[in-house]
Motif scaffolding. Structure first.
Motif, PDB file in Angstrom:
ATOM      1  N   VAL A   1       0.864  -1.179   0.000  1.00 45.12           N
ATOM      2  CA  VAL A   1       0.000   0.000   0.000  1.00 45.12           C
ATOM      3  C   VAL A   1       0.897   1.224   0.000  1.00 45.12           C
ATOM      4  O   VAL A   1       1.781   1.348   0.858  1.00 45.12           O
ATOM      5  CB  VAL A   1      -0.925   0.036   1.236  1.00 45.12           C
ATOM      6  N   VAL A   2       0.710   2.118  -0.959  1.00 45.79           N
ATOM      7  CA  VAL A   2       1.487   3.357  -0.996  1.00 45.79           C
ATOM      8  C   VAL A   2       0.528   4.544  -1.056  1.00 45.79           C
ATOM      9  O   VAL A   2      -0.589   4.440  -1.553  1.00 45.79           O
ATOM     10  CB  VAL A   2       2.458   3.404  -2.196  1.00 45.79           C
ATOM     11  N   ARG A   3       1.004   5.680  -0.551  1.00 50.15           N
ATOM     12  CA  ARG A   3       0.174   6.881  -0.491  1.00 50.15           C
ATOM     13  C   ARG A   3       1.010   8.105  -0.826  1.00 50.15           C
ATOM     14  O   ARG A   3       2.195   8.186  -0.459  1.00 50.15           O
ATOM     15  CB  ARG A   3      -0.412   7.034   0.909  1.00 50.15           C
ATOM     16  N   THR A   4       0.388   9.038  -1.528  1.00 51.00           N
ATOM     17  CA  THR A   4       1.002  10.353  -1.733  1.00 51.00           C
ATOM     18  C   THR A   4       0.107  11.410  -1.110  1.00 51.00           C
ATOM     19  O   THR A   4      -1.125  11.300  -1.157  1.00 51.00           O
ATOM     20  CB  THR A   4       1.205  10.666  -3.218  1.00 51.00           C
ATOM     21  N   THR A   5       0.711  12.420  -0.529  1.00 55.80           N
ATOM     22  CA  THR A   5      -0.038  13.551   0.015  1.00 55.80           C
ATOM     23  C   THR A   5       0.425  14.863  -0.611  1.00 55.80           C
ATOM     24  O   THR A   5       0.057  15.940  -0.136  1.00 55.80           O
ATOM     25  CB  THR A   5       0.119  13.621   1.548  1.00 55.80           C
ATOM     26  N   ASN A   6       1.238  14.755  -1.666  1.00 59.52           N
ATOM     27  CA  ASN A   6       1.736  15.963  -2.331  1.00 59.52           C
ATOM     28  C   ASN A   6       1.580  15.863  -3.857  1.00 59.52           C
ATOM     29  O   ASN A   6       2.431  16.330  -4.608  1.00 59.52           O
ATOM     30  CB  ASN A   6       3.194  16.220  -1.955  1.00 59.52           C
ATOM     31  N   GLY A   7       0.485  15.248  -4.273  1.00 58.00           N
ATOM     32  CA  GLY A   7       0.193  15.200  -5.699  1.00 58.00           C
ATOM     33  C   GLY A   7       1.061  14.248  -6.488  1.00 58.00           C
ATOM     34  O   GLY A   7       1.137  14.355  -7.711  1.00 58.00           O
ATOM     35  N   GLY A   8       1.721  13.313  -5.802  1.00 62.62           N
ATOM     36  CA  GLY A   8       2.534  12.329  -6.492  1.00 62.62           C
ATOM     37  C   GLY A   8       4.011  12.633  -6.559  1.00 62.62           C
ATOM     38  O   GLY A   8       4.775  11.855  -7.132  1.00 62.62           O
ATOM     39  N   GLU A   9       4.430  13.740  -5.991  1.00 57.25           N
ATOM     40  CA  GLU A   9       5.863  14.051  -5.993  1.00 57.25           C
ATOM     41  C   GLU A   9       6.643  12.973  -5.259  1.00 57.25           C
ATOM     42  O   GLU A   9       7.745  12.587  -5.670  1.00 57.25           O
ATOM     43  CB  GLU A   9       6.108  15.418  -5.351  1.00 57.25           C
ATOM     44  N   THR A  10       6.063  12.481  -4.157  1.00 54.88           N
ATOM     45  CA  THR A  10       6.664  11.362  -3.426  1.00 54.88           C
ATOM     46  C   THR A  10       5.555  10.412  -2.999  1.00 54.88           C
ATOM     47  O   THR A  10       4.410  10.832  -2.783  1.00 54.88           O
ATOM     48  CB  THR A  10       7.429  11.835  -2.182  1.00 54.88           C
ATOM     49  N   TRP A  11       5.922   9.129  -2.854  1.00 46.90           N
ATOM     50  CA  TRP A  11       4.997   8.100  -2.394  1.00 46.90           C
ATOM     51  C   TRP A  11       5.606   7.400  -1.175  1.00 46.90           C
ATOM     52  O   TRP A  11       6.801   7.104  -1.153  1.00 46.90           O
ATOM     53  CB  TRP A  11       4.729   7.087  -3.498  1.00 46.90           C
ATOM     54  N   THR A  12       4.778   7.151  -0.168  1.00 49.37           N
ATOM     55  CA  THR A  12       5.218   6.525   1.064  1.00 49.37           C
ATOM     56  C   THR A  12       4.489   5.204   1.247  1.00 49.37           C
ATOM     57  O   THR A  12       3.271   5.128   1.054  1.00 49.37           O
ATOM     58  CB  THR A  12       4.930   7.428   2.277  1.00 49.37           C
ATOM     59  N   ARG A  13       5.228   4.164   1.647  1.00 49.58           N
ATOM     60  CA  ARG A  13       4.590   2.871   1.871  1.00 49.58           C
ATOM     61  C   ARG A  13       3.908   2.843   3.238  1.00 49.58           C
ATOM     62  O   ARG A  13       4.471   3.296   4.232  1.00 49.58           O
ATOM     63  CB  ARG A  13       5.602   1.735   1.773  1.00 49.58           C
ATOM     64  N   ILE A  14       2.678   2.315   3.254  1.00 48.95           N
ATOM     65  CA  ILE A  14       1.903   2.151   4.474  1.00 48.95           C
ATOM     66  C   ILE A  14       1.919   0.664   4.834  1.00 48.95           C
ATOM     67  O   ILE A  14       1.542  -0.181   4.018  1.00 48.95           O
ATOM     68  CB  ILE A  14       0.449   2.621   4.288  1.00 48.95           C
ATOM     69  N   ARG A  15       2.352   0.342   6.030  1.00 51.30           N
ATOM     70  CA  ARG A  15       2.445  -1.049   6.459  1.00 51.30           C
ATOM     71  C   ARG A  15       1.166  -1.461   7.187  1.00 51.30           C
ATOM     72  O   ARG A  15       0.764  -0.837   8.166  1.00 51.30           O
ATOM     73  CB  ARG A  15       3.640  -1.236   7.386  1.00 51.30           C
ATOM     74  N   LEU A  16       0.541  -2.523   6.710  1.00 52.20           N
ATOM     75  CA  LEU A  16      -0.624  -3.091   7.357  1.00 52.20           C
ATOM     76  C   LEU A  16      -0.231  -4.366   8.106  1.00 52.20           C
ATOM     77  O   LEU A  16       0.611  -5.127   7.614  1.00 52.20           O
ATOM     78  CB  LEU A  16      -1.718  -3.412   6.338  1.00 52.20           C
ATOM     79  N   PRO A  17      -0.795  -4.613   9.278  1.00 48.88           N
ATOM     80  CA  PRO A  17      -0.377  -5.768  10.081  1.00 48.88           C
ATOM     81  C   PRO A  17      -0.716  -7.101   9.413  1.00 48.88           C
ATOM     82  O   PRO A  17      -1.799  -7.273   8.848  1.00 48.88           O
ATOM     83  CB  PRO A  17      -1.170  -5.589  11.377  1.00 48.88           C
TER      84      PRO A  17
END
Length: 344
Positions: free
Chosen positions: A58-74
């Protein structure tokens, strides 16, 4: 169903449907930082978007796609996340697919900080295919492959916190060899009290409910079907009456006839678009003003006339996309961690 470039900027100028001014469509490849195969994607606004895929990614961007951060789910590294819904009040739901308990829904009410399993498939023959919510984000529906010969359907009325299986007698019967495709989560749509669910395999049909899922009718469509790899992969609702379905045969994607169909009566009947030649596609969505976008392994195509004609805008492979109608910003995603942004 069990269905398993360098940075560029593409600008295409085309006439708007029903208008004479020109518009430009731009696609810009981004760096997701992962190598997963993405099948789920949702856009909250012009800055925030989520993509989900294989290996619990799962990845998420909060700046319009400039960077993407992985979200870890248990306990999710082995899961295949193929659908995602972003609801009001920082609520996120993610659907995984697979036999038995591999199919589940995880829910977060704090935008991904913590997660809870809210639906776990307890039937070993079950397999989730897709979920959809109404515009308020409270009522939702999830469907899966047949259990005891009937479509598997779950509903929620509290934003996905709890789910109830539709009683057996209310679940529509499927033909032998008929099922859904867990391709992009877009073969089910929920609009007002209308729900549409599209299938494939031995036959390509659209199931329709006008009362939120209590009763169902079904219509056969002219889309390509007849084997395990063909049928309807995605459905777009332009209105309660105007619908477009798209698909084909993913094992023979070059076959470009009978892969697009329209309904102008809410899904009761379907029109064969003999003039449209479209190779297999996996996802279609309404962009507003008569515009539709579709994507798949065979590239990206755009319609300005509600699906009657299409033009290819990119040969790049993408499996799924999401779109924010207010800003005109969307994102596409596909294999090997590929993500791109587009703007209308």
């Amino acid at each position: 169903m069990r269905w398993l470039v360098p940075l560029y900027l593409l600008t295409i100028c085309s006439p708007m449907f029903g208008q004479t001014p020109e518009t430009s469509f731009q696609i810009k490849l981004q760096d997701s930082g992962v190598n997963a195969s993405f099948r789920g994607l949702a856009v909250r606004n012009r800055k925030e978007a989520w993509a989900t895929g294989t290996q619990g990614t799962v990845v998420r961007t909060t700046n319009g796609g400039e960077t993407w951060t992985r979200i870890r789910l248990p306990d999710s590294d082995a899961l295949d996340f193929r659908d995602i819904a972003l609801l009001p009040n920082r609520t996120v739901l993610i659907m995984s697919v697979g036999d038995g308990k591999a199919s589940r829904i995880l829910r977060s009410t704090d935008n991904g900080e913590s997660w809870q399993v809210v639906l776990l498939n307890s039937d070993p023959t079950g397999f989730f295919d897709g979920m959809a919510f109404d515009s308020q984000g409270q009522r939702g529906v999830l469907f899966g492959d047949p259990v005891d010969g009937r479509l598997s359907i779950f509903r929620t009325a509290d934003g996905g916190e709890s789910w109830v299986a539709l009683p057996t007698k209310q679940r529509p019967r499927l033909a032998d060899g008929e099922y859904g495709f867990a391709a992009s989560g877009s073969s089910v749509r929920f609009q007002d009290d209308n729900i549409w669910i599209a299938t494939g395999g031995s036959v390509a049909r659209v199931f329709r409910s006008t009362d939120g899922g209590e009763e169902w009718s079904v219509a056969k469509t002219p889309l390509r079907s007849g084997n395990e790899s063909s049928g309807i992969f995605s459905l777009a609702a332009l209105s309660s009456q105007s619908l477009v379905i798209i698909g084909g045969d993913y094992k023979q994607p070059e076959k470009d006839k009978s892969n697009v169909s329209r309904s102008m009566d809410g899904g009761r009947t379907w029109e064969q678009l003999n003039s449209v030649r479209m190779p297999h596609k996996a996802c279609v969505q309404f962009l507003g003003d008569g515009r539709l976008l579709t994507c798949g392994r065979t590239g990206v195509a755009l319609s300005y006339d509600a699906g009657k004609s299409w033009r290819e805008i990119s040969a790049e492979s993408f499996y799924v996309f999401g779109f924010d109608s207010e800003s005109g910003t969307g994102f596409l995603a596909g294999a090997e961690g590929r993500i791109a942004r587009f703007d209308l």
